[in-house]
Design an enzyme around this catalytic site. Structure first.
Site, mmCIF file in Angstrom:
data_model
loop_
_atom_site.group_PDB
_atom_site.id
_atom_site.type_symbol
_atom_site.label_atom_id
_atom_site.label_comp_id
_atom_site.label_asym_id
_atom_site.label_seq_id
_atom_site.Cartn_x
_atom_site.Cartn_y
_atom_site.Cartn_z
ATOM 1 N N CYS A 1 114.410 -0.369 7.943
ATOM 2 C CA CYS A 1 115.849 -0.637 7.930
ATOM 3 C C CYS A 1 116.250 -1.210 6.575
ATOM 4 C CB CYS A 1 116.274 -1.614 9.019
ATOM 5 S SG CYS A 1 118.053 -1.924 8.945
ATOM 6 N N ALA B 1 126.068 -0.464 7.120
ATOM 7 C CA ALA B 1 125.295 -1.706 7.026
ATOM 8 C C ALA B 1 125.693 -2.545 8.234
ATOM 9 C CB ALA B 1 125.597 -2.434 5.723
ATOM 10 N N GLY C 1 121.835 12.322 14.949
ATOM 11 C CA GLY C 1 122.290 10.977 14.620
ATOM 12 C C GLY C 1 123.784 10.896 14.377
#
Lengths: 259, 305
Positions: B133, B73, B269
């Protein structure tokens, strides 16, 4: 700073230090590293745990070595590494003590360590000895005498004051019990500290109250170690954040918003 | 080694030299890898998510490790689109990188403005719209799960720029194909799938919720099966729409699986956190695979059966 490289190193030795710590020596080239810099370490254990673990270099001569305290699955696996096992190592990473302050012949220092935080401080004490600086005064605290790994080595290269919360070694209490006396004993000394964040916050506060500079070697959970995951933030004094991996780990304590 | 044909067409007139890219938020601005690898070799790099104004991001803790994955986050910490154009793009041009600018906004108007500021910037090759997101209070997630809203964002950006447009899909939409179709109908050139999946982590002993943001986006090998499923569904229903596959790609096998379910390219990623050379290693592996199998990247696309 030289760019980090991901290298495979074999475990040369793994010895127990105190009750719950291990010193692991590796065969390989850690790059051009100074005290306070770190590496990301991972064994051949696949995707669980997924991420490598950040570890301060304890030394790179004669061999790259790290001090491990078991706090979870990743450190448990690292601590269990046997000679010959391969680790992947991303190194060197972060800013050294020498990037945050001058480490030279005229450096007078008080070193304040908490538990496993001894690792980069033992090395900076050796660096200071190597350049002919005054023997540092080191304050080393743990919960019990078992939480003071490598204290014997620290005593060889510093004037060592020990504190334990249970009084099983040295002065009973925390490092802050003796910190003011230590600062008085070394007028004008810079404070170099590494340990749990609440300890470093207290050390920085006392050092600043005494008009001293304080350099802290920070720790934070991080995924990558080289500035792309953006996970390892600490609050910056005046707002915003510092990134432990790239702005630190070694920073002037005045840059941090200690909480 | 022989040089196999790895070129792929990802729509909008954009041909990538190979199908291996790096995913937004896992590769910085593509300038953090000097001395680690040559970014010009990669199919492309997707920038950290860019907003109109710079953002500091969320307080710590920002990350938590989970089984075969991690939660983050970060809160879209970024330098802002103007600093990106002024400081990062020229350096990326020097390195001959293929740059996909990932952009994030909380309104259609701000998406349009981001597109306007990136349109015509030499060195930016495509836009990737982050409509999914999960980590900001007024995030893009509401765009990403609603075909109508997602279509509106895509249309606004399409009307503003000639750059190829990729829309990054959320895995949390109840009907990914419907969202992808809305993107296609409103002028998207490709979709990238998937973004992270919302999750959380709690300390059993103390009860402490590990992320300051309480919830975060799950990434890593743990989400690969979900990514494969969504890419496969979208490709099967909309074969004309290029799909860029993302989610748990760490090895060349992962990348080939993603091509086989229909992705024309892939993004590496979280694996870049574990190994900064992960994307280059996937590319090397793909090259070797194509030589050994006498095939091309294009021929692998959609061959799962």
């Amino acid at each position: 700073m030289s760019p980090p490289r991901l290298v495979t190193m074999k475990v040369a030795s793994n010895r127990r230090v105190g009750d719950a710590y291990r010193v692991i020596e590796l065969d390989g080239d850690a790059g051009v590293v100074r005290s306070g810099q770190f590496a990301m370490l991972k064994g051949a254990w696949g995707v669980a745990p997924l991420l490598p673990r950040p570890m301060s270099w304890l030394a790179v001569e004669p061999r790259p070595s790290v001090l491990i305290k078991v706090v979870g699955e990743g450190t448990r696996l690292l601590a269990a590494a046997a000679p010959g096992d391969e680790l992947t190592v991303l190194t060197p990473l972060g800013r050294a003590f020498a990037d945050a302050t001058e480490i030279g012949p005229a450096t007078r220092s008080v070193i304040v360590a908490g538990g496993v935080g001894i690792a980069p401080l033992l090395w900076v004490a050796e660096e200071l000895g190597g350049v002919g600086a005054e023997r540092p005064l080191a304050v080393y605290g743990g919960r019990t005498r078992a939480d003071l790994p490598l204290a014997e080595r620290m005593a060889e290269i510093t004037e060592l004051w020990v504190t334990t919360e249970d009084g099983s070694a040295g002065t009973k209490g925390r490092v802050t019990e003796v910190l003011d006396a230590a600062l008085d004993a070394r007028p004008g000394a810079i404070v170099l500290t590494c340990g749990p964040t609440p300890m470093m916050a207290a050390v920085a506060q006392r050092a600043h109250a005494a008009g001293r500079r304080c350099i802290a070697a920070l720790e934070a959970p991080m995924a990558c170690g080289y500035g792309v995951c953006l996970g390892c933030v600490v609050p910056r004094a005046g707002g915003g954040f510092l990134y432990v991996c790239s702005d630190g780990p070694c920073v002037d304590a005045r840059e941090i918003e200690w909480r | 080694m022989a040089r196999p044909d790895l070129e792929v067409d990802v729509g909008g007139g954009l041909r990538l030299a190979n199908p291996v890219l790096t995913a937004s938020g896992t590769f910085g601005y593509g300038l953090e890898h000097d001395g680690i690898g040559d970014v010009a070799e990669l199919g492309g790099i997707c920038s950290k998510g860019l907003s109109l104004a710079p953002r500091e991001g969320n307080p710590p803790e920002r990350i938590a490790e989970t089984a075969a994955g991690m939660l983050n986050a970060i809160g879209l910490a970024n330098v802002g689109v103007d600093a990106f154009v002024r400081e990062k793009v020229p350096a990326l041009r020097e390195r001959r990188a293929t740059v996909i600018a990932n952009v994030f906004a909380t309104s259609v108007e701000d998406f349009r403005e981001l597109a306007r500021r990136l349109d015509g910037v030499e060195g930016v090759h495509a836009l990737e719209l982050n409509v999914s997101c999960p980590n900001v209070a007024h995030g893009g997630l509401e765009f990403g799960v609603d075909p109508k809203a997602c279509g509106a964002v895509t249309r606004a950006v399409r009307d503003t720029t000639r750059l190829p447009i990729w829309v990054k899909l959320s895995p949390e939409a109840s009907d990914s194909v419907a969202v992808a179709r809305a993107c296609l109908d409103n002028g998207a050139d490709a979709v990238s799938a998937i973004n992270t999946i919302r999750g959380m982590s709690v300390d059993a002993r103390t009860g402490r919720i590990r992320l300051a943001n309480r919830t975060g986006g799950l990434s890593g090998p743990a989400i690969k099966p979900i990514a494969l499923r969504i890419v496969w569904e979208v490709h099967r229903k909309l074969p004309e729409l290029p799909v860029i596959g993302i989610g748990g790609i760490s090895t060349v096998e992962d990348a080939i699986e993603m091509l086989r379910v229909g992705a024309r390219a892939v993004q590496v990623g979280t694996a870049s956190f574990v190994d900064p050379r992960a994307a280059w290693n996937v590319l090397d592996g793909l090259r070797a695979f194509c030589v050994a199998q006498r095939t091309t990247a294009r021929e692998l696309v959609g061959t799962a059966w």
